[in-house]
Scaffold this active site. Structure first.
Site, mmCIF file in Angstrom:
data_model
loop_
_atom_site.group_PDB
_atom_site.id
_atom_site.type_symbol
_atom_site.label_atom_id
_atom_site.label_comp_id
_atom_site.label_asym_id
_atom_site.label_seq_id
_atom_site.Cartn_x
_atom_site.Cartn_y
_atom_site.Cartn_z
ATOM 1 N N SER A 95 0.820 -1.207 0.000
ATOM 2 C CA SER A 95 0.000 0.000 0.000
ATOM 3 C C SER A 95 0.857 1.261 0.000
ATOM 4 C CB SER A 95 -0.956 -0.041 1.192
ATOM 5 O OG SER A 95 -1.944 0.951 1.108
ATOM 6 N N ASP A 270 -2.110 6.298 -3.491
ATOM 7 C CA ASP A 270 -1.000 5.574 -2.869
ATOM 8 C C ASP A 270 -0.594 4.437 -3.812
ATOM 9 O OD1 ASP A 270 -3.325 4.096 -2.511
ATOM 10 O OD2 ASP A 270 -2.681 3.244 -0.609
ATOM 11 N N ASP A 272 -0.947 1.175 -4.162
ATOM 12 C CA ASP A 272 -1.866 0.184 -4.741
ATOM 13 C C ASP A 272 -3.225 0.790 -5.078
ATOM 14 O OD1 ASP A 272 -2.802 0.482 -2.117
ATOM 15 O OD2 ASP A 272 -3.405 -1.614 -1.965
ATOM 16 N N ASP A 274 -5.735 2.008 -3.483
ATOM 17 C CA ASP A 274 -6.990 1.736 -2.773
ATOM 18 C C ASP A 274 -7.434 2.952 -1.958
ATOM 19 O OD1 ASP A 274 -5.127 1.610 -0.722
ATOM 20 O OD2 ASP A 274 -5.919 -0.243 0.160
#
Length: 475
Positions: A95, A270, A272, A274
């Protein structure tokens, strides 16, 4: 021993804390506990290839099929699990953490993160040797049973048991199937969600920072298909630059891009993707609380705010809670962590929940935090408002907040401490309902976080310092 799974999967420095053996065992566990068809995706980290190979090897060694999605945002994997009718999904990503870290998070067949009980089962499976350890134990038990067998039928039964628990081999091993259209499926899903509302982003100029992460391959394309002019930075990657002084946790590059480009709005992801952070043209940050407030009011206006309720965490700014209550919208607050937000949403049948950090779950569109979808739904709400972004976010007035991290000997001793309780009560009485106090032990450090919100910044600072001094002296 610390729990293997954190609030967002298994995470650590790649090849040191998160090893190939661990990834291999997690792959076996995915095939054993979720099912035989697993979607696997990753972000742009250098260690993603190594850990991905180990994870996929584990899945295949347990007889599972890997549906390989390649580099794709985490919410893309959650969507693909449902679209492919797979048994589960796995994302190799840490992340927002630095490049040397990596992680593995798992999704069930509906694209939801796993409950604690299933993670605990998987942890026991891993710590006892994975599939090989399980087979060895069962073979030993079968052999012992055969020694005690008193007739031919019992001996035959135990022999059959031993053959059934052997490691897969030959044609029972798994394979990898590339998902050539993985990113296209995700991009199309987001674009259609706006088109179905009769909107597009024509005439909108967007400054975008993809943080050298997975969003580089999806967000610019999706926003352009919706008609926006997109000026993008940090959309290249070398595996060791993800999240480094860029993206949703380092907003200065986006602020500079907004000033240079004259864009109408800024978006930052960020690693990834999400989560998302939004920025106004003047550089004002629109955090998750403000995004949720705009989206929730828009959803209520359109009659799609399930239960007339929003979900947030105890760390939400009091200004968000006050804005929702003044609008007649109920607020459910949970522990910090998007998994707890999701649990409350599923239990109550609610449609929107989020965190100040930019994690937003919109269950009408996806089963997990989705930075691109959140940004698009936010922009759709702004367009419907007929106002520029800076005015649209005025539906919520952010209350000044002071946060002090107090290092202590025993962070759990703050609970039940009479002196601390008295200091908190005194601050709450002085605030008279126009602010709040929150004490929360850190999940990873010997620290107690003291947070005070008040209409007057000086008052928030004064009460926070007073409580912090008591915590430091008595805990």
């Amino acid at each position: 021993m610390a729990r293997l799974f954190g609030t967002d999967g298994v995470r650590g420095i790649a090849n040191v804390e998160l090893t190939c053996e661990m990834a291999y065992r997690l792959g076996q566990a995915a095939a054993m506990y979720l099912g035989k068809t697993i979607v696997v995706g990753r972000d742009t980290r250098y260690s993603g290839d190594m850990l991905g190979a180990a994870l996929s090897a584990g899945i295949m060694s347990a007889g599972g099929t890997v549906l390989e999605a390649g580099i794709i945002p985490t919410p893309g994997v959650a969507l693909l699990v449902r679209e492919m009718r797979a048994a589960g999904g796995a994302v190799i990503s840490a992340s927002h953490n630095p490049p040397e870290y990596n992680g593995i998070k798992l999704f069930d067949s509906a694209g939801f993160k796993l409950p604690d009980a299933v993670e605990d089962e998987i942890e026991r499976f891993i710590t006892t040797g994975g599939l090989e350890g399980q087979v060895a134990r069962m073979e030993e038990a079968a052999w012992e049973a055969s020694q005690e067998a008193t007739d031919l039928l019992a001996a035959d039964a135990t022999s059959y048991l031993a053959s059934e628990i052997a490691m897969p081999s030959g044609g029972s091993l798994g394979v990898t199937v590339p998902l050539e259209q993985a990113r296209e499926i995700y991009i199309d899903h987001v674009v259609r969600s706006i088109g179905e509302q009769g909107l597009d982003f024509s005439g909108l100029r967007i400054a975008l920072d993809t943080g050298h992460g997975a969003a580089a391959l999806t967000s610019p394309e999706a926003l352009r298909r919706l008609g926006a002019e997109v000026i993008v930075i940090n959309d290249d990657f070398n595996g060791m630059d993800i999240n480094v002084q860029c993206g949703s946790t380092h907003l200065e590059p986006l602020r500079m891009l907004l000033a240079e480009s004259g864009a109408d709005v800024g978006i930052a992801h960020d690693g990834d993707a999400d989560r998302v952070m939004i920025m106004c043209p003047d550089g004002t940050v629109v955090d998750g609380d403000m995004v949720e407030a705009v989206c929730a009011l828009d959803m209520r206006e359109r009659g799609v705010l399930a239960g007339n309720t929003v979900v947030s965490t105890v760390m939400a700014n009091f200004g968000f809670v006050r804005a929702m209550r003044e609008a007649g919208i109920e607020v459910v607050q949970t522990k910090v962590g998007d998994r707890y937000v999701l649990e409350a949403m599923r239990e109550g049948g609610y449609a929107i929940g989020g965190e100040q950090s930019g994690h937003m779950i919109l269950l009408d569109h996806n089963s997990t935090g989705d930075g691109l979808m959140t940004a698009c739904q936010f922009l759709a709400a702004v367009i419907r408002s007929g106002k520029p972004v800076g005015e649209a976010v005025g539906v919520m007035e952010k209350m000044p907040q002071t946060l002090i991290n107090v290092r202590v000997r025993d962070k759990h001793a703050v609970d039940g401490n009479a002196e601390v309780a008295a200091a908190v009560a005194a601050a709450e009485e002085a605030l008279a309902g126009d602010g709040r106090v929150l004490l929360r032990p850190s999940g990873t450090e010997p620290v107690v976080r003291v947070m005070v919100e008040a209409a007057d910044p000086a008052e928030a600072e004064r009460h926070a310092q007073a409580i912090a001094a008591v915590v430091e002296a008595s805990v």
